[in-house]
Scaffold this active site. Structure first.
Site, PDB file in Angstrom:
ATOM      1  N   SER A 145       0.834  -1.215   0.000  1.00 47.77           N
ATOM      2  CA  SER A 145       0.000   0.000   0.000  1.00 47.77           C
ATOM      3  C   SER A 145       0.866   1.261   0.000  1.00 47.77           C
ATOM      4  CB  SER A 145      -0.989  -0.002   1.168  1.00 47.77           C
ATOM      5  OG  SER A 145      -0.331   0.167   2.387  1.00 47.77           O
ATOM      6  N   ASN A 146       2.017   1.227   0.656  1.00 45.95           N
ATOM      7  CA  ASN A 146       2.919   2.392   0.582  1.00 45.95           C
ATOM      8  C   ASN A 146       3.482   2.549  -0.825  1.00 45.95           C
ATOM      9  OD1 ASN A 146       3.401   3.919   3.198  1.00 45.95           O
ATOM     10  ND2 ASN A 146       3.415   1.778   3.891  1.00 45.95           N
ATOM     11  N   LEU A 151      18.848  -6.141   5.244  1.00 44.72           N
ATOM     12  CA  LEU A 151      19.791  -5.988   4.126  1.00 44.72           C
ATOM     13  C   LEU A 151      21.223  -6.117   4.637  1.00 44.72           C
ATOM     14  CD1 LEU A 151      17.851  -3.023   2.558  1.00 44.72           C
ATOM     15  CD2 LEU A 151      18.197  -5.252   1.453  1.00 44.72           C
ATOM     16  N   HIS A 180       9.043   3.215   8.437  1.00 42.10           N
ATOM     17  CA  HIS A 180       8.885   2.333   9.592  1.00 42.10           C
ATOM     18  C   HIS A 180       7.638   2.767  10.366  1.00 42.10           C
ATOM     19  CE1 HIS A 180       9.993  -0.368  12.787  1.00 42.10           C
ATOM     20  NE2 HIS A 180       9.799   0.609  13.652  1.00 42.10           N
ATOM     21  N   GLU A 185      23.344   0.564   8.358  1.00 41.95           N
ATOM     22  CA  GLU A 185      23.555  -0.852   8.629  1.00 41.95           C
ATOM     23  C   GLU A 185      22.670  -1.394   9.751  1.00 41.95           C
ATOM     24  OE1 GLU A 185      27.418  -2.947   9.604  1.00 41.95           O
ATOM     25  OE2 GLU A 185      27.977  -1.503   8.042  1.00 41.95           O
ATOM     26  N   ASP A 212      16.455  -0.135  11.360  1.00 43.02           N
ATOM     27  CA  ASP A 212      15.570   0.974  11.771  1.00 43.02           C
ATOM     28  C   ASP A 212      16.326   2.057  12.542  1.00 43.02           C
ATOM     29  OD1 ASP A 212      13.452  -0.484  10.658  1.00 43.02           O
ATOM     30  OD2 ASP A 212      13.031  -1.494  12.537  1.00 43.02           O
ATOM     31  N   GLU A 262       1.254   7.129   6.967  1.00 39.64           N
ATOM     32  CA  GLU A 262       2.378   6.638   6.144  1.00 39.64           C
ATOM     33  C   GLU A 262       2.169   7.009   4.682  1.00 39.64           C
ATOM     34  OE1 GLU A 262       3.841   2.562   6.679  1.00 39.64           O
ATOM     35  OE2 GLU A 262       2.706   2.431   8.526  1.00 39.64           O
TER      36      GLU A 262
HETATM   37  C1  GAR Z   1       3.911  -0.658   6.580  1.00 35.14           C
HETATM   38  O1  GAR Z   1       3.199  -0.324   7.744  1.00 35.14           O
HETATM   39  C2  GAR Z   1       5.376  -0.345   6.742  1.00 35.14           C
HETATM   40  O2  GAR Z   1       5.621   0.806   7.514  1.00 35.14           O
HETATM   41  C3  GAR Z   1       5.857  -1.575   7.473  1.00 35.14           C
HETATM   42  O3  GAR Z   1       5.195  -2.638   6.870  1.00 35.14           O
HETATM   43  C4  GAR Z   1       3.926  -2.175   6.376  1.00 35.14           C
HETATM   44  C5  GAR Z   1       3.859  -2.534   4.920  1.00 35.14           C
HETATM   45  O4  GAR Z   1       2.594  -2.239   4.403  1.00 35.14           O
HETATM   46  N1  GAR Z   1       7.273  -1.717   7.380  1.00 35.14           N
HETATM   47  C6  GAR Z   1       8.008  -2.251   8.316  1.00 35.14           C
HETATM   48  O5  GAR Z   1       7.557  -2.712   9.344  1.00 35.14           O
HETATM   49  C7  GAR Z   1       9.502  -2.268   8.030  1.00 35.14           C
HETATM   50  N2  GAR Z   1      10.238  -2.319   9.232  1.00 35.14           N
HETATM   51  P1  GAR Z   1       2.402  -2.048   2.853  1.00 35.14           P
HETATM   52  O6  GAR Z   1       3.016  -3.290   2.199  1.00 35.14           O
HETATM   53  O7  GAR Z   1       0.919  -2.011   2.671  1.00 35.14           O
HETATM   54  O8  GAR Z   1       3.078  -0.797   2.467  1.00 35.14           O
END
Ligand code: GAR
Length: 228
Positions: free
Chosen positions: A17-18, A97, A113, A146, A149, A178
């Protein structure tokens, strides 16, 4: 002087979705970036179909096809190089990564994040925020370094935490922020106004509206209120 839009590759592992929010933002001809490819480490990531519907090239580079993390990341790096990417956006990419990959793309690698870093690194951020009793939660876009988060923060979006919130309601509220935050942050990076230098974020030529994009504010909405 007109500058070419920056070329962005998005890495996903799931829903995307992001990724969708970034793609939608880049459809505006005035937006300073274009999405040139989406790579998923999972063949069944639902975001792949959404990207294809937008006519964006997708690739599956499954970690299962590689002996180790290093060779998997090398394959992703090679694909990104082939697409001549200027920046890479991690959007729900749920693999750590390697240091080699991060160093190869230092200053070019962004992540979103679902927490107000440096609080709640890692997974299950919404459940942990509720357990901790924080009244403000949110999301962070940052440069990737590295340590997980841990990179320099670019922008944050904050949301209130209400007494009736559950993990699901809080996740929905954070996700909404987000989707606004990531395109705003990427715009500033693509415009060269936000860069990473010596492990910190540098801001230059920022106007008032640019600065507003760095913190999406908390607003107490009706559904988070404990009042009738
Ligand atoms: C989002 O909330 C993003 O911030 C999180 O995973 C979700 C993905 O949603 N990312 C993490 O937790 C990375 N550490 P999406 O696939 O619908 O964008």
């Amino acid at each position: 002087m007109t500058t070419e839009p920056k070329r962005i590759v998005i890495l996903i592992s799931g829903r995307g979705s992001n990724m969708g929010a970034l793609i939608s933002a880049t459809l505006d001809p005035a937006y300073p970036a274009r999405i040139v490819g989406v790579i998923s480490n999972k063949a069944d990531a639902t975001g792949l179909k959404a990207a294809e519907d937008f006519g964006i090239a997708t690739q599956v580079i499954s970690h299962k096809d590689y002996d180790d993390r290093a060779s998997h990341d090398e394959a992703i790096s090679a694909a990104i190089e082939q697409m001549n990417a200027d920046f890479i956006c991690l959007a729900g990419y749920m693999r750590l990564l390697t240091a080699a990959f991060v160093s190869r793309w230092q200053g070019k690698l962004l992540n979103i994040h679902p927490a107000l870093l440096p609080s709640f690194k890692g997974i299950d951020t919404h459940a942990r925020a509720l357990s901790a009793g924080v009244r403000v939660h949110g999301a962070t876009v940052h440069f990737v370094t590295e340590d997980m988060d841990d990179g320099p923060i670019i922008a944050q979006g904050a949301v209130p935490v209400g007494l009736k919130d559950t993990e699901a309601t809080l996740a929905d509220r954070v996700l909404e922020v987000e989707h606004r935050l990531y395109p705003l942050a990427l715009r500033l990076v693509a415009e060269g106004k936000v860069t990473m230098r010596d492990g910190t974020t540098l801001y230059s030529n920022m106007n008032e509206s640019d600065e507003k994009a760095l913190l999406l504010p908390v607003g107490r909405s009706r559904e988070t209120s404990d009042q009738p």
